[in-house]
Write a protein that holds these residues in place. Structure first.
Motif, PDB file in Angstrom:
ATOM      1  N   ALA A   2       0.833  -1.198   0.000  1.00  0.00           N
ATOM      2  CA  ALA A   2       0.000   0.000   0.000  1.00  0.00           C
ATOM      3  C   ALA A   2       0.871   1.252   0.000  1.00  0.00           C
ATOM      4  CB  ALA A   2      -0.917  -0.006   1.214  1.00  0.00           C
ATOM      5  N   THR A   3       0.320   2.293  -0.556  1.00  0.00           N
ATOM      6  CA  THR A   3       0.989   3.590  -0.572  1.00  0.00           C
ATOM      7  C   THR A   3       0.236   4.541   0.357  1.00  0.00           C
ATOM      8  OG1 THR A   3       1.712   3.275  -2.862  1.00  0.00           O
ATOM      9  CG2 THR A   3       1.705   5.527  -2.004  1.00  0.00           C
ATOM     10  N   ARG A  16      -2.846  -1.272  -4.424  1.00  0.00           N
ATOM     11  CA  ARG A  16      -2.804  -1.779  -5.797  1.00  0.00           C
ATOM     12  C   ARG A  16      -2.444  -3.255  -5.766  1.00  0.00           C
ATOM     13  NH1 ARG A  16      -2.180   2.084  -9.905  1.00  0.00           N
ATOM     14  NH2 ARG A  16      -2.023   4.257  -9.155  1.00  0.00           N
ATOM     15  N   ARG A  17      -3.213  -4.056  -6.424  1.00  0.00           N
ATOM     16  CA  ARG A  17      -2.943  -5.478  -6.572  1.00  0.00           C
ATOM     17  C   ARG A  17      -3.245  -5.888  -8.008  1.00  0.00           C
ATOM     18  NH1 ARG A  17      -2.613  -8.888  -2.045  1.00  0.00           N
ATOM     19  NH2 ARG A  17      -1.424  -7.753  -0.455  1.00  0.00           N
ATOM     20  N   ARG A  18      -2.436  -6.815  -8.518  1.00  0.00           N
ATOM     21  CA  ARG A  18      -2.659  -7.294  -9.871  1.00  0.00           C
ATOM     22  C   ARG A  18      -4.034  -7.969  -9.965  1.00  0.00           C
ATOM     23  NH1 ARG A  18       1.971 -10.894 -12.501  1.00  0.00           N
ATOM     24  NH2 ARG A  18       3.000  -8.845 -12.257  1.00  0.00           N
ATOM     25  N   GLY A  19      -4.748  -7.635 -11.003  1.00  0.00           N
ATOM     26  CA  GLY A  19      -6.054  -8.253 -11.244  1.00  0.00           C
ATOM     27  C   GLY A  19      -7.203  -7.545 -10.563  1.00  0.00           C
ATOM     28  N   PRO A  22      -7.449  -0.438  -8.572  1.00  0.00           N
ATOM     29  CA  PRO A  22      -6.849   0.226  -7.402  1.00  0.00           C
ATOM     30  C   PRO A  22      -7.928   0.819  -6.497  1.00  0.00           C
ATOM     31  CG  PRO A  22      -5.687   0.823  -9.402  1.00  0.00           C
ATOM     32  CD  PRO A  22      -6.918   0.079  -9.838  1.00  0.00           C
ATOM     33  N   ARG A  23      -7.680   0.721  -5.198  1.00  0.00           N
ATOM     34  CA  ARG A  23      -8.621   1.252  -4.218  1.00  0.00           C
ATOM     35  C   ARG A  23      -7.889   2.288  -3.372  1.00  0.00           C
ATOM     36  NH1 ARG A  23     -12.650  -2.638  -3.006  1.00  0.00           N
ATOM     37  NH2 ARG A  23     -13.375  -1.243  -1.353  1.00  0.00           N
ATOM     38  N   CYS A  24      -8.535   3.403  -3.107  1.00  0.00           N
ATOM     39  CA  CYS A  24      -7.929   4.430  -2.258  1.00  0.00           C
ATOM     40  C   CYS A  24      -8.986   5.059  -1.366  1.00  0.00           C
ATOM     41  CB  CYS A  24      -7.216   5.485  -3.100  1.00  0.00           C
ATOM     42  SG  CYS A  24      -8.317   6.478  -4.119  1.00  0.00           S
ATOM     43  N   LYS A  25      -8.508   5.577  -0.229  1.00  0.00           N
ATOM     44  CA  LYS A  25      -9.421   6.190   0.726  1.00  0.00           C
ATOM     45  C   LYS A  25      -8.626   7.165   1.577  1.00  0.00           C
ATOM     46  CE  LYS A  25     -12.928   4.946   4.189  1.00  0.00           C
ATOM     47  NZ  LYS A  25     -14.031   5.612   3.476  1.00  0.00           N
TER      48      LYS A  25
END
Length: 330
Positions: A2-3, A16-19, A22-25
């Motif tokens: 995670a960033t 970020r994960r392959r497949g 992307p999710r962010c909050k």
């Protein structure tokens, strides 16, 4: 990985994960952002994809408790007590936490707070309810949680073993004091408790049809451990029951028509009249089981009478008289 970065005064977490998309909050603190990212990554590892965490953000622990109380608790034998405990839990501030924010630290804080006002055994029961509610929500209701945080918290240690036995003439004083009370069957009830080691609920739930006078046996259809058993009656217990039956109301199916709360009140009044101190009604079960061992019965025989399924539990109720053991040693 995670960033986590600070953006316009708030902390943003991005996973970020392959497949997967992307999710962010964004969060007010870095700690909250890191926690959200860890939870999301754990869920991806468990489910193979990122579940919809909105349901976790919109569902409170109190809502799960309410559903569990409505759908699951009524199916249990101890439903009345469990529903009452859930009512207490639903009033606690912990119930207002959303499932996305419920943490191991929250549960530990709840445990420590409860231990300041209730016995360890009560706190353990409440934690067990919380754990099972979350487990049911995950397994049966499809709540996308990666883990049950209650299982990660150490349970309080329960030390409620008692070694209280009847000493001297205490038993006779109790029986004599029954004559000064208003409950005509109380003496019979106490004799039965001492002679059989039966639990309070088993005694109060006893019906005349459960007693086989030919076999001199009590048949209990359902007990605390979920199964029935047969309890043999000593001559003393059988004679006491037979005598009480001659005076009992023939239209009353219960042997001792009395509520648990009424029994407790009558018990403490009896202790006062008999001038006996620090004796609980449940101690009569200790006394009864110990006497069975002192009569020479082995562990298997005693457990079949008392209803204990584990030797570890049976040993807690067994406090043998050293004087009697000396006599048996020769």
């Amino acid at each position: 990985m995670a960033t986590i970065r600070k953006l316009r005064g708030r902390w943003q977490a991005q996973v970020r994960r392959r497949g997967m998309k992307p999710r962010c909050k964004s969060f007010d603190s870095k700690l909250e952002a890191e926690k959200w990212a860890r939870e999301l990554e754990a869920q991806v590892d468990r489910f193979g994809a990122a579940p919809d965490t909105k349901v976790l953000e919109n569902t409170t622990l109190g809502e799960l408790l309410e559903r569990y109380q409505r759908e699951v608790s009524p199916t249990k034998r101890g439903s009345v007590q469990e529903i009452q405990r859930i009512d207490v839990l639903r009033r606690h501030e912990l119930a207002y936490r959303t499932m996305i924010g419920l943490s191991q630290q929250d549960i530990a804080s709840f445990r420590d707070e409860r231990l300041r006002s209730v016995a360890p055994s009560t706190a353990v029961r409440e934690l067990a309810i919380l754990s099972h509610v979350i487990e049911v929500a995950i397994r049966d209701w499809g709540l996308p949680l990666s883990r049950n945080v209650v299982k990660l918290v150490r349970r309080p240690v329960i030390r409620n073993e008692r070694s209280r036995r009847l000493t001297g003439d205490e038993e006779q004083r109790l029986l004599d004091a029954c004559a000064g009370g208003k409950i005509p069957f109380f003496k019979t009830l106490i004799i039965l408790a001492i002679e059989t080691g039966m639990r309070r609920g088993e005694i109060l739930g006893l019906q005349w049809c459960d007693i086989s006078h030919n076999r001199r046996v009590i048949s209990l259809k359902m007990t605390k451990n979920g199964s029935g058993r047969e309890v043999p009656l000593s001559p003393r217990a059988f004679d006491a029951l037979t005598e009480w039956k001659t005076r009992a109301d023939p239209d009353q199916p219960r042997v001792f028509p009395m509520a648990p709360g009424s029994l407790e009140q009558a018990w403490y009044r009896l202790l006062t009249r008999a001038e006996v101190t620090e004796l609980r009604f449940h101690d009569l079960r200790h006394e009864g089981v110990s006497r069975l061992f002192e009569r020479g019965l082995n562990v298997i025989e005693v457990s079949s009478i008392s209803g204990h399924k584990e030797l570890r539990m049976l040993k807690r109720y067994t406090h043998l008289s050293a004087d009697d053991l000396v006599g048996r040693l020769g």
